[in-house]
Design a protein around this motif. Structure first.
Motif, PDB file in Angstrom:
ATOM      1  N   GLU A   3       0.840  -1.357  -0.026  1.00 22.00           N
ATOM      2  CA  GLU A   3       0.041  -0.052  -0.019  1.00 22.00           C
ATOM      3  C   GLU A   3       0.908   1.101   0.025  1.00 22.00           C
ATOM      4  O   GLU A   3       2.160   1.390   0.651  1.00 22.00           O
ATOM      5  CB  GLU A   3      -0.997  -0.046   1.180  1.00 22.00           C
ATOM      6  CG  GLU A   3      -1.955   0.872   1.195  1.00 22.00           C
ATOM      7  CD  GLU A   3      -2.850   0.829   2.475  1.00 22.00           C
ATOM      8  OE1 GLU A   3      -3.738  -0.422   2.528  1.00 22.00           O
ATOM      9  OE2 GLU A   3      -2.881   1.679   3.459  1.00 22.00           O
ATOM     10  N   ALA A   4       0.406   2.343  -0.687  1.00 22.64           N
ATOM     11  CA  ALA A   4       1.391   3.378  -0.547  1.00 22.64           C
ATOM     12  C   ALA A   4       1.081   4.263   0.557  1.00 22.64           C
ATOM     13  O   ALA A   4       0.036   4.170   0.976  1.00 22.64           O
ATOM     14  CB  ALA A   4       0.983   4.391  -1.994  1.00 22.64           C
ATOM     15  N   ALA A   5       2.255   5.056   1.059  1.00 25.31           N
ATOM     16  CA  ALA A   5       2.269   5.836   2.128  1.00 25.31           C
ATOM     17  C   ALA A   5       2.910   7.215   1.714  1.00 25.31           C
ATOM     18  O   ALA A   5       4.198   7.038   1.251  1.00 25.31           O
ATOM     19  CB  ALA A   5       2.597   5.184   3.257  1.00 25.31           C
ATOM     20  N   PHE A  51      12.674   1.955   4.522  1.00 26.16           N
ATOM     21  CA  PHE A  51      12.639   2.710   5.455  1.00 26.16           C
ATOM     22  C   PHE A  51      11.056   2.702   5.877  1.00 26.16           C
ATOM     23  O   PHE A  51      10.112   3.207   5.197  1.00 26.16           O
ATOM     24  CB  PHE A  51      12.719   4.284   5.084  1.00 26.16           C
ATOM     25  CG  PHE A  51      13.266   5.101   6.325  1.00 26.16           C
ATOM     26  CD1 PHE A  51      14.385   5.064   6.969  1.00 26.16           C
ATOM     27  CD2 PHE A  51      12.217   6.134   6.778  1.00 26.16           C
ATOM     28  CE1 PHE A  51      14.420   5.714   8.155  1.00 26.16           C
ATOM     29  CE2 PHE A  51      12.317   6.833   7.794  1.00 26.16           C
ATOM     30  CZ  PHE A  51      13.605   6.941   8.489  1.00 26.16           C
ATOM     31  N   PRO A  52      10.845   2.575   7.347  1.00 22.96           N
ATOM     32  CA  PRO A  52       9.529   2.685   7.673  1.00 22.96           C
ATOM     33  C   PRO A  52       8.966   4.245   7.862  1.00 22.96           C
ATOM     34  O   PRO A  52       9.627   4.865   8.265  1.00 22.96           O
ATOM     35  CB  PRO A  52       9.451   2.119   9.409  1.00 22.96           C
ATOM     36  CG  PRO A  52      10.907   2.240   9.468  1.00 22.96           C
ATOM     37  CD  PRO A  52      11.752   2.377   8.382  1.00 22.96           C
ATOM     38  N   VAL A  53       7.820   4.214   7.374  1.00 26.23           N
ATOM     39  CA  VAL A  53       7.390   5.660   7.279  1.00 26.23           C
ATOM     40  C   VAL A  53       5.964   5.905   8.157  1.00 26.23           C
ATOM     41  O   VAL A  53       5.589   6.825   8.406  1.00 26.23           O
ATOM     42  CB  VAL A  53       7.202   6.462   5.929  1.00 26.23           C
ATOM     43  CG1 VAL A  53       8.484   6.469   5.155  1.00 26.23           C
ATOM     44  CG2 VAL A  53       6.142   5.066   5.128  1.00 26.23           C
ATOM     45  N   HIS A  94       3.612   8.959  12.204  1.00 30.01           N
ATOM     46  CA  HIS A  94       4.114   9.278  10.958  1.00 30.01           C
ATOM     47  C   HIS A  94       5.644   9.850  10.953  1.00 30.01           C
ATOM     48  O   HIS A  94       5.948  10.747  11.837  1.00 30.01           O
ATOM     49  CB  HIS A  94       3.355  10.348  10.357  1.00 30.01           C
ATOM     50  CG  HIS A  94       2.211   9.972   9.716  1.00 30.01           C
ATOM     51  ND1 HIS A  94       0.876   9.749  10.409  1.00 30.01           N
ATOM     52  CD2 HIS A  94       1.754   9.131   8.506  1.00 30.01           C
ATOM     53  CE1 HIS A  94      -0.078   9.080   9.973  1.00 30.01           C
ATOM     54  NE2 HIS A  94       0.482   9.213   8.441  1.00 30.01           N
ATOM     55  N   TYR A  95       6.519   9.117   9.882  1.00 32.50           N
ATOM     56  CA  TYR A  95       7.856   9.550   9.811  1.00 32.50           C
ATOM     57  C   TYR A  95       7.805  10.552   8.708  1.00 32.50           C
ATOM     58  O   TYR A  95       7.198  10.294   7.623  1.00 32.50           O
ATOM     59  CB  TYR A  95       8.954   8.468   9.677  1.00 32.50           C
ATOM     60  CG  TYR A  95       9.203   7.574  10.723  1.00 32.50           C
ATOM     61  CD1 TYR A  95       8.646   7.582  12.023  1.00 32.50           C
ATOM     62  CD2 TYR A  95      10.068   7.009  10.695  1.00 32.50           C
ATOM     63  CE1 TYR A  95       8.736   6.997  12.950  1.00 32.50           C
ATOM     64  CE2 TYR A  95      10.740   5.953  11.736  1.00 32.50           C
ATOM     65  CZ  TYR A  95       9.924   5.864  13.100  1.00 32.50           C
ATOM     66  OH  TYR A  95      10.229   5.373  14.105  1.00 32.50           O
ATOM     67  N   LYS A  96       8.316  11.809   8.767  1.00 29.92           N
ATOM     68  CA  LYS A  96       8.270  12.805   7.785  1.00 29.92           C
ATOM     69  C   LYS A  96       9.644  13.330   7.533  1.00 29.92           C
ATOM     70  O   LYS A  96      10.680  12.956   8.482  1.00 29.92           O
ATOM     71  CB  LYS A  96       7.274  14.064   8.300  1.00 29.92           C
ATOM     72  CG  LYS A  96       5.932  13.652   8.522  1.00 29.92           C
ATOM     73  CD  LYS A  96       4.907  14.776   9.051  1.00 29.92           C
ATOM     74  CE  LYS A  96       3.557  14.424   9.062  1.00 29.92           C
ATOM     75  NZ  LYS A  96       2.668  15.644   9.732  1.00 29.92           N
TER      76      LYS A  96
END
Lengths: 850, 248
Positions: free
Chosen positions: B142-144, B177-179, B194-196
């Protein structure tokens, strides 16, 4: 029901005043029972609520008595896999010196983990600190208070409060105000939260915690975890549910509960005689009605049931009023009881609301009804035995027969013989109390006979004083002993109670004064708390060195006392430098040689225990005694038993070295100072203040200050017992009024005839007054004699079951002398109303009366 | 080979793949040391916000590292420091230094679901968890943030405690990379992370901003990293109680 409406209701309506007076005993007895027990329950309930609300989700609490325990215990507990969260706690009750706020409970916790157990729901705070435990922890002056407390004291976020910390007065900042919730209602809302590590410093706890609160992981069986923790920590630690703390508090207030029972039972017992008296008279007066009803076919059982139902209704109404009255007075009593427990045991508790137990109220109602029914039993049986033919003949009053009196004397003599033998086996509690009970019964059985003898004995004196009125009054008593005996019995019992309590008070003051003379002989005492029984604040061990360096001190004794559990009982352990103590004075020995016992105790080879400890827990001289400590069980022989009145729950004296070793606690509660001859107390006070002013929290007491404080506590204790006296005397006076009212109604015709043949109103009045005074004097004489015995039993009861303190028997002669004018005056006042009633009646109706 | 056996075998391969992805993610972003200056902003639902700044130092392998966090502002917390010692097989040990009290204290971390000092992170969220403490399952793709991701579900292994019964993570396919994370307790979504601002710093992909949202209290905490550096020399002594006490 019909009979009740037809006969009883009419009679009550006609004699409303007498009915009210008859009920008064029940009202007072029940009121005292409900008032005192409700107050006790309210204080206990407030304590339990405080514990519950503070406990939050806590399932188990770990304590080691008041001495606390080292921080490392927490890590051991946290390491257990079944423990979900374990947090340290320090609790202290502090006086904030805020107007009309009294004490505040400071709950010190570790906020980093504590939110897992308690919800600190904040509603206000600085933007940077709102819901921010980090700032709260980082700033040791942080304090959270309840919304109620903040409102009452006009506090807002960032307001300052000054607390007397161990290192002098310290300003704290309100960094959070908690919304009203279960937690904030603890201690009546006077609750503050602070960081535990800051609290260690503020309260002089060193690196110790008072308690660990913990919750188990899901699915863990609590009893199993409790066993696991107990095994890991050892016997010196208590692992209990939060509710168990209520039991300890209950144990402390149990003495008061017992006092409440004694007072109310006495009042009810006295009230019972008034009811008995009223019913006995009522049966006599209503003989003709009973005769008519019997002649119309009513059975004996129906007549007996009628009177018993009447008494039950009377009891129920009286008890209902008693319950209401009791609830009204409970609030005042609970406030004073809360303070009182704080003064005596150092466990202050605020009872903000009266908490009534429906079971207690129901029990009180039942007690009132049962008392009334028992009191009416004999008159009801007499009513059932009324012969219809005789009853319908005018002028055939039942009199107390000589045979009846003889039988009573015989039974009383037999009972006295049994009582005499009971004295030899009085070690057995059942035999002891049976002996007391039988003494009371035997005494009461003898009252009519003795009252008759005394009436005859004082007749000449009364005749001499007032030839007409005196003779009439004395003859009235002699002719109707049944009418008088109830009031005399009630009065005699009241006087006996007064004498026994007075004797107890006198003996207590004598013993305490003597103990103070020996035990409290230092010139000065230094404490960290305003109240010497409070142990929230303690000096560090280094404080002793600072004091020692002040010139002019001949000897110094460091004391650390702590309340600990001994077989589930909260006893006091007093650690003191025993060699230094012995160098100044020996407490009076009850068992063991003084020099030897002090030497053994100083060497750590034995305990010294107080006489009341030995009494209450059955510990004997030379026996091995085991006390649980955080470092295991300390077992030593009892090197000696001494007379010591430090604590009502018993005292164990050990050497300070042993206490430090076994409790890891070198803090100090009290420093006892003996001064050099060349220095005065004010000079030394100045030197101490000069050296320590502003550096530490310090209260300096002179020898006289401390003694006055102890006397004040003793006064408070007896202040409570004086309620008993007031109630007893009030009930007895009501008894006299009742008796005289009955007597006047009874002799209405006789008094009418007297007035018809020319007696003046003043003469009739004086006759009634003299009769009342005679009842008072007879009751007083019997009561004073009965008081001798009651005092003996009261002292024994105190020693066995209340405080374990052995007090010397001293008959309170001055009090007995003082009672004479009180009782005569009270009797005279009691007679005023009935006397007026006697002279203001309608003469024609009076002459018609039968 | 029965149909059932094929399904079980395929599931096992998928499970293995998921764990390998997570392991690879951890391996790629591993560093021997780390240092940054952080800004922690807490946005409370009532509108009252707070900000704290700290310096962060970390040393050691993922899951067994030691970290030191020292607050520099605001004034009330300046000098407060936290030493975290992570363990592969159990929860971390933490000590705190309080300059005002001049003493260190052990931080009770038994209830790891408790919020970390008023933020929307729980203590457990700050821990480095070894890959062997959880089971992983690839549940889809799935896109994030506009990037293709693997969607992986992790559940704590039997005997390993956690406030979350499952965590769903999105790992970027291009850089491992976990986002994004979704944390569930009793199958209810409780937090999202959320990783930004994902950038490569000193050769290591890093998120310069993290945002944690507490679903229940509707609060949000943003952690921004500044002056981030990796693999720089840091003395072991920095991560000791003595150093903590000295306030170095």
């Amino acid at each position: 029901m019909k009979l009740l409406k037809l006969i009883s209701w009419q009679y009550v309506r006609k004699h409303l005043l007498r009915t009210v007076l008859t009920m008064a005993g029940i009202v007072l007895g029940v009121a005292v029972f409900v008032g005192m027990h409700t107050a006790n329950q309210s204080v206990l309930s407030a304590f339990t609520k405080t514990v519950d609300r503070i406990a939050g989700a806590t399932q188990l609490q770990i304590t080691a008595g008041e001495s606390g325990f080292d921080e490392e215990v927490l890590e051991r507990v946290q390491a257990l896999p079944n423990v979900r969260v374990a947090v340290p706690v320090i609790e202290a009750v502090v006086n904030l010196n805020l107007k009309s706020q009294g004490n505040i409970l400071v709950l010190a916790v570790d906020m980093t983990g504590d939110r897992g157990l308690r919800d600190y729901d904040l509603e206000a705070g600085d933007d940077t600190v709102i819901e921010d435990p980090l700032v709260f922890i980082a700033q040791p002056d942080s304090l959270m208070v309840t919304r109620e407390f903040a409102t009452a004291n006009g506090l807002v976020s960032n307001s300052k409060i000054t607390l007397a910390a161990m290192d002098g007065p310290r300003t704290f900042t309100v960094r959070g105000i908690m919304k009203s919730s279960g937690l904030t209602s603890a201690f009546g809302g006077n609750l503050a939260i602070m960081d535990i590590y800051a609290a260690q410093k503020v309260f002089g706890r060193g690196r110790k915690f008072d308690r660990i609160d913990l919750a188990a992981t899901e699915g863990t069986a609590l009893p199993e975890l409790q066993r696991q923790l107990s095994a890991m920590l050892g016997a010196g630690f208590e692992v209990e549910s939060p509710s168990a703390r209520g039991k300890q508090f209950e144990a402390l207030s149990s003495v008061y509960g017992m006092l409440a029972n004694i007072t109310s039972l006495f009042a009810l017992f006295i009230g019972m005689f008034i009811i008995y008296n009223s019913f006995a008279i009522a049966v006599t007066q209503r003989r003709s009605e009973i005769g008519i009803v019997r002649a119309l076919g009513a059975t004996r059982g129906q007549i007996q049931a009628l009177f018993l139902t009447e008494s039950a209704i009377l009891g129920l109404i009286g008890a209902s009023f008693g319950v209401l009255f009791g609830l009204l007075i409970a609030s005042g009593i609970s406030a004073s009881l809360g303070n009182f427990l704080g003064e005596i045991y150092g466990v202050a508790q605020r009872a903000a609301e009266v908490s009534s137990d429906p079971r207690l109220l129901l029990g009180a109602l039942l007690m009132g009804v049962v008392t009334s029914v028992i009191a009416a039993w004999i008159p009801a049986r007499a009513a059932a035995g009324v012969d219809p033919v005789q009853a319908l003949q005018k002028g055939r009053y039942q009199q107390l027969t000589k045979g009846e009196n003889r039988l009573r004397r015989q039974i009383a003599s037999a009972l006295f013989v049994i009582v005499f033998f009971c004295l030899f086996f009085a070690q057995n509690r059942i035999i002891f109390y049976s002996g007391y009970f039988l003494t009371v019964i035997a005494g009461l059985l003898l009252v009519p006979t003795v009252a008759l003898w005394l009436s005859k004995a004082i007749r000449p004196a009364m005749k001499f004083l007032r030839p007409v009125e005196g003779t009439l009054a004395a003859d009235s008593l002699i002719q109707s002993p049944r009418r008088t005996s109830g009031a005399v019995s009630a009065l005699a019992l009241s006087i006996a109670l007064v004498i026994s309590l007075g004797g107890m008070a006198r003996a207590s003051y004598n013993s305490i004064n003597e103990w103070m003379r020996i035990a409290l002989n230092p010139d000065m005492f230094l404490t960290a708390t305003q109240n010497i029984t409070d142990r929230s604040f303690r000096f560090p061990a280094s404080f002793g060195d600072e004091i020692r360096s002040i010139p002019g001190i001949r000897r110094m004794q460091l004391v650390r006392n702590a309340r600990l559990l001994y077989k589930g009982n909260p006893v006091m352990v007093v650690s003191v430098e025993i060699d230094k103590l012995a160098a100044e004075s020996f407490l009076p020995s009850v068992a063991g040689d003084s020099a030897t016992m002090y030497r053994l105790a100083a060497e750590g080879k034995g305990f010294l225990i107080s006489d009341n400890f030995a009494q209450l827990y059955g510990v004997k001289y030379n026996e091995l005694l085991s006390i649980n400590t955080p470092n295991g069980t300390l077992t030593l022989p009892v090197a000696g038993i001494v007379r010591d009145y430090s604590d009502q729950k018993g005292t164990v004296l050990i050497d300070r070295k042993m206490f430090i070793r076994y409790w890891n606690d070198d803090t100090i509660n009290i420093v006892r100072l003996y001064l050099e001859k060349n220095i005065t107390v004010p000079e030394m006070r100045a030197r101490i203040e000069e050296k320590l002013a502003g550096k530490t929290r310090l209260f300096i007491l002179t020898n006289q200050d401390l003694k006055s404080y102890i006397i004040k506590i003793t006064d408070q204790w007896f202040g409570l017992t004086y309620i008993q006296l007031a109630v007893a005397v009030l009930v007895a006076i009501l008894g006299i009024i009742n008796t005289l009212t009955v007597s006047i109604t009874d002799r209405r015709r006789e008094l009418g005839v007297l007035q018809a043949v020319g007696a003046l109103r003043g003469q009739v009045r004086r006759t009634i007054w003299l009769e009342a005074i005679a009842i008072g004097i007879i009751g007083l004489a019997i009561g004073l004699a009965f008081g001798c015995v009651a005092l003996y039993y009261s002292l024994e009861m105190a020693a066995r079951d209340i405080s374990g303190l052995r007090l010397d028997y001293t008959y309170p002669w001055s009090m007995a002398a003082g009672l004479f004018p009180v009782i005569v005056g009270a009797a005279l006042i009691a007679a005023l109303g009935p006397a007026e009633q006697a002279v203001r009646g309608n003469l024609v109706e009076a002459l018609e009366y039968e | 080979m029965s149909k059932l056996t094929v399904i079980v075998f395929a599931a096992a391969i998928f499970a293995q793949d998921a764990k390998q992805i997570v392991e690879e993610s951890q391996r790629r972003h591993r560093s021997t040391t780390q240092q940054y200056e952080g800004v922690l902003q807490v946005f409370n639902p009532n509108g009252r916000n707070s900000e704290k700044r700290w310096q962060f130092f970390r040393s050691g392998n993922y899951g067994e590292s030691r970290a030191l966090l020292r607050f520099v502002s605001p004034r009330e917390v300046k000098g407060v420091a936290l030493l975290i010692v992570n363990h592969a097989d159990r929860a971390s040990d933490q000590w705190m230094w309080l300059p005002e009290l001049q003493r260190d204290r052990r931080v009770a971390l038994q209830d790891r679901s408790t919020r970390f000092f008023g933020t929307d992170f729980s203590y457990e969220d700050l821990e480095e968890r070894d890959v062997n403490q959880s089971d992983f399952k690839l549940i889809g793709e799935e896109a994030a943030d506009g990037q293709a991701c693997w969607k992986i579900e992790s559940t704590p292994k039997k005997g390993k405690s956690s406030q979350y019964n499952r965590v769903v993570m999105w790992i970027r396919k291009d850089i491992y990379f976990p986002v994004q994370y979704e944390m569930y307790a009793k199958n209810q979504l409780v937090r999202t992370l959320h990783y930004k601002r994902v950038e490569k710093v000193s050769g290591v992909w890093s998120a310069l901003e993290m945002e944690m949202f507490d679903v229940k209290r509707k609060g949000r905490t943003v952690l921004k990293s500044d002056k981030l550096r990796y693999n720089i020399p840091l003395k072991d002594e920095l991560f000791t109680l003595q150093s903590l006490r000295r306030g170095e």
